[in-house]
Design a protein around this motif. Sequence first.
Motif, short mmCIF file in Angstrom:
data_model
loop_
_atom_site.label_atom_id
_atom_site.label_comp_id
_atom_site.label_asym_id
_atom_site.label_seq_id
_atom_site.Cartn_x
_atom_site.Cartn_y
_atom_site.Cartn_z
N SER B 68 36.63 -14.85 28.10
CA SER B 68 35.29 -14.28 28.31
C SER B 68 34.75 -14.66 29.67
CB SER B 68 34.33 -14.78 27.23
OG SER B 68 34.85 -14.48 25.97
N HIS B 69 34.98 -15.92 30.06
CA HIS B 69 34.49 -16.33 31.38
C HIS B 69 35.25 -15.60 32.48
CE1 HIS B 69 31.64 -19.30 30.06
NE2 HIS B 69 32.52 -19.73 29.18
N ILE B 70 36.54 -15.42 32.28
CA ILE B 70 37.33 -14.69 33.29
C ILE B 70 36.79 -13.27 33.40
CG2 ILE B 70 39.58 -13.70 33.80
CD1 ILE B 70 40.86 -16.15 32.50
N GLU B 367 26.48 -8.34 48.27
CA GLU B 367 26.19 -9.78 48.38
C GLU B 367 25.78 -10.40 47.06
OE1 GLU B 367 23.63 -10.48 51.75
OE2 GLU B 367 25.41 -10.35 53.03
N GLU B 368 25.72 -9.57 46.01
CA GLU B 368 25.31 -10.09 44.72
C GLU B 368 26.15 -9.41 43.65
OE1 GLU B 368 21.11 -9.97 44.43
OE2 GLU B 368 21.06 -10.94 42.46
N GLY B 369 26.68 -10.19 42.73
CA GLY B 369 27.49 -9.62 41.67
C GLY B 369 27.11 -10.20 40.32
N ILE B 370 26.98 -9.32 39.32
CA ILE B 370 26.63 -9.78 37.98
C ILE B 370 27.63 -9.17 37.01
CG2 ILE B 370 24.87 -9.73 36.15
CD1 ILE B 370 22.80 -9.45 38.43
N GLY B 371 28.21 -10.00 36.17
CA GLY B 371 29.14 -9.51 35.16
C GLY B 371 28.71 -10.00 33.80
N SER B 372 28.87 -9.14 32.79
CA SER B 372 28.50 -9.57 31.44
C SER B 372 29.56 -9.09 30.47
CB SER B 372 27.16 -8.97 31.05
OG SER B 372 27.29 -7.57 30.99
N CYS B 373 29.66 -9.75 29.34
CA CYS B 373 30.51 -9.28 28.25
C CYS B 373 30.10 -10.05 27.00
CB CYS B 373 31.99 -9.51 28.56
SG CYS B 373 32.46 -11.24 28.69
N ALA B 375 31.15 -12.70 24.59
CA ALA B 375 32.09 -13.76 24.25
C ALA B 375 32.06 -13.92 22.73
CB ALA B 375 31.67 -15.05 24.95
N PRO B 376 33.02 -14.61 22.14
CA PRO B 376 32.99 -14.77 20.68
C PRO B 376 31.63 -15.26 20.18
CG PRO B 376 35.05 -15.63 21.55
CD PRO B 376 34.23 -15.22 22.74
N ARG B 377 30.98 -16.13 20.92
CA ARG B 377 29.71 -16.71 20.45
C ARG B 377 28.48 -15.95 20.90
NH1 ARG B 377 33.64 -19.85 21.31
NH2 ARG B 377 34.16 -21.46 19.80
N GLY B 378 28.66 -14.85 21.64
CA GLY B 378 27.52 -14.05 22.04
C GLY B 378 27.60 -13.60 23.48
N VAL B 379 26.55 -12.90 23.89
CA VAL B 379 26.60 -12.26 25.20
C VAL B 379 26.59 -13.31 26.31
CG1 VAL B 379 24.09 -11.92 25.22
CG2 VAL B 379 25.55 -10.46 26.65
N LEU B 380 27.33 -13.01 27.36
CA LEU B 380 27.57 -13.96 28.44
C LEU B 380 27.30 -13.26 29.78
CD1 LEU B 380 29.06 -16.52 29.65
CD2 LEU B 380 31.17 -15.20 29.38
N PHE B 381 26.61 -13.97 30.67
CA PHE B 381 26.35 -13.41 32.00
C PHE B 381 26.86 -14.36 33.08
CE2 PHE B 381 22.97 -12.11 29.12
CZ PHE B 381 22.82 -10.76 29.36
N HIS B 382 27.53 -13.81 34.07
CA HIS B 382 27.86 -14.57 35.28
C HIS B 382 27.19 -13.85 36.45
CE1 HIS B 382 31.57 -17.22 34.35
NE2 HIS B 382 30.93 -16.99 33.23
N HIS B 383 26.52 -14.61 37.27
CA HIS B 383 25.72 -14.03 38.37
C HIS B 383 25.98 -14.83 39.64
CE1 HIS B 383 21.37 -12.84 39.78
NE2 HIS B 383 22.31 -12.50 40.64
N THR B 393 27.03 -18.69 47.37
CA THR B 393 25.86 -19.47 47.77
C THR B 393 24.99 -19.80 46.57
OG1 THR B 393 24.65 -17.43 48.22
CG2 THR B 393 25.74 -18.48 50.09
N SER B 394 25.14 -19.04 45.48
CA SER B 394 24.44 -19.43 44.25
C SER B 394 25.18 -18.85 43.06
CB SER B 394 22.98 -18.97 44.29
OG SER B 394 22.75 -17.91 43.40
N ALA B 395 25.22 -19.61 41.98
CA ALA B 395 25.89 -19.15 40.76
C ALA B 395 24.98 -19.45 39.58
CB ALA B 395 27.23 -19.85 40.58
N ASN B 396 24.77 -18.48 38.73
CA ASN B 396 24.01 -18.71 37.51
C ASN B 396 24.83 -18.21 36.34
OD1 ASN B 396 21.75 -19.46 35.96
ND2 ASN B 396 21.09 -17.33 35.86
N LEU B 397 24.98 -19.06 35.34
CA LEU B 397 25.73 -18.68 34.16
C LEU B 397 24.79 -18.74 32.97
CD1 LEU B 397 28.76 -21.09 34.77
CD2 LEU B 397 28.46 -18.79 35.66
#
Lengths: 238, 474
Positions: B68-70, B367-373, B375-383, B393-397
Amino acid sequence: MRVRTLEIDGQMMTGAPGESIFNVAWNNGIHIPRMCHLGGLTDVGACRLCLVEVEGQSRLLPSCMTPVREGMVVRTNTPALQKHRKLIVELLLAERNHVCAVCVANGACELQDLATSLGVDHVRVRYRHPQCEVDLSHPRFGLDHNRCILCSRCVRVCDEVEGAHNWDIGHRGTNARVISDFGTAWGDSESCTSCGKCVQVCPTGALFSKGASVGEMRKDRSFLKYIVTAREKHQWIR
Amino acid sequence: MSTRITIQPVTRIEGHAKVTLHVDEDGAINGAQFHVIEFRGFEKIALGRPFTEMPGLMARICGICPISHIIASSKAGDMLLGVRTPRAAVLQRRLLTDAQILQSHALSFFHLSSPDLLLGFDAPPSKRNLFGVAETDVEFARAGIRLRQLGQRIIEGVTGKRVHPNWGIPGGVLGAVPGELRDEVLARLPESYAAMDDALGRAKRWADQYAPEIEGMGNFPSLHAGLVGADGAPDYYDGKLRLVDGDGNVVAPGLDPRRYFEYLEERAEPWSYMKFPFYKPLGYPNGMYRVGPLSRLNVATCMGTERADREFVELRQRGGGAVNASFHYHLARLVEMVGALERMERLFADPELLSADVRSRAMLNEEEGIGSCEAPRGVLFHHYKVDGNGLVTSANLLIATAQNNLAINRTVEQAARRFVKPDALQEGMLNRVEAAIRCYDPCLSCSTHALGQMPLVLELVGPDGTVRDRLQRE
Ligand code: SF4
Ligand code: FES
């Protein structure tokens, strides 16, 4: 030209005058560990992994920098040498941030291979965790100082083979860094021809093709032999 | 005298946590907190690294759901490149999403939760594990192991590695699916469907049998959030975020996950390393929402596959509008496993799954990317935000277990009030508090981006702050 006859690990061998112990050993199937040496580039003796014992010498000698002499007796793999080599690799690993698991060169890294073959399963000295930068300013390549072991292969290939001399080693001691064009961002270099030779000869993930993901970087050094053969023998053969 | 009960470490969950129960002058439970006491900070580790490394780096957050993180990370990378990901790569990502649902849910249900369900909440702790289950019903334990192994086998077959594969990349995936894998998996499906039928039969009987636990382990109305596709079925790979309330009314039909920061916010509390996300329009803490298997089924209108749809209808009948009893996360997990098997069967029938056209190449374009899916335990965002050269320069999970944080705290309090008698502490009471937490299958490694198997500590604390009793299990 008189060849030199010597004994390496109990075997009698011959080498040309001026030829290094390292070369003679390798040509005879004795693979002394090494990191800064790369066939086709001049040797500098930077890494000390190729140290050997020479009878009658109180010091250990870097085999890549030591020419063969008539009657020499050399040992390349004694327990003491194994111990030293292991420690050198541990020091290299502790000096910068070598995180194999997330490195572009994972699975195709000479430092990693050497650590495995020497049985380095942990590092006994404290990690220094220096703050190192990644230079992604070049359009095609990247430089990650976290993974650099300062072997200077990149410096030599750029100078001796490509003839551009973009790279040097700047600063001193633990602050030493590979620098591009006297310390500008790689992308701003005027001397870099973007040939990519440095990337291919770099033993670790320090120099890599941009866009490579974890474990994706594979290096091809066959070009070096091709160019050196062409230059020395005027034969353009793969 | 007033008292505080602490459960530490909480067992059979992923990570380290502690539960504090506050007791008033009269000896009644008057509050509870679920603390996450470990910290790792992947958001910091990412800084200054090339974005192309993110999928491989983020995979290391978790040994249970690295896929899921990948995927969330690769999707954020797709956005940074500004490319269209080849269809074959999308099919592969979908396949592995389902394989991971299968293996992770099997672990949660069979290995971690079934000991309570099969042997009872008051069974001796030494028996409440998969070995105890195997002693009682070896076929059932074996079925769980086989189902988990099938999910892992698919992940390994596609990526070459079972746990932290180098497989996902911005713009696609690294290689093609080997043809032999298809035959191997298809041959194992009949056995897997039969195992699921059996597990569902048992889980439904348990759902009827454990009425007090259903009532007392996190049964309260709340928002539910999950990604759904155009057909109303959960879309684990690429859906829009739908929220419903505790009565099942749609609060937001389909929010763009790439704009999550406009409607979701995180609050930090001094007593936990895990943040507390909430739905902004309703404020904190009213904007509490749940995510994961049960919530996905609450926001969906169908499952989109035959067998799972039958089970979906039955499950939804267990609630009015939405099913609010967190105990039913277990059942929801099984329904999702059936759906995952069916979708994988479909995916393997698509010849393009085996195509080698799996990667779009491009330079950095955004310059900005957001991915979601999901995961087994619920919705996941990587930003991620990157500089002009592609260094992060910044990461938000925003991680599933963190999004359940408010609900888990509420659940712990409810379970404590219901089951724990501070003056006559018994192991089974505390186990119910733990079991209530396990409904969410929380993965604290992920949610604090921290490491390890989860032991839990429980402390009983009085109004004067003194610890009166403490229970710890390794
Ligand atoms: S960048 Fe690579 S080739 Fe250059 S000195 Fe460092 S490790 Fe050696
Ligand atoms: S190989 Fe001889 S010193 Fe490095």
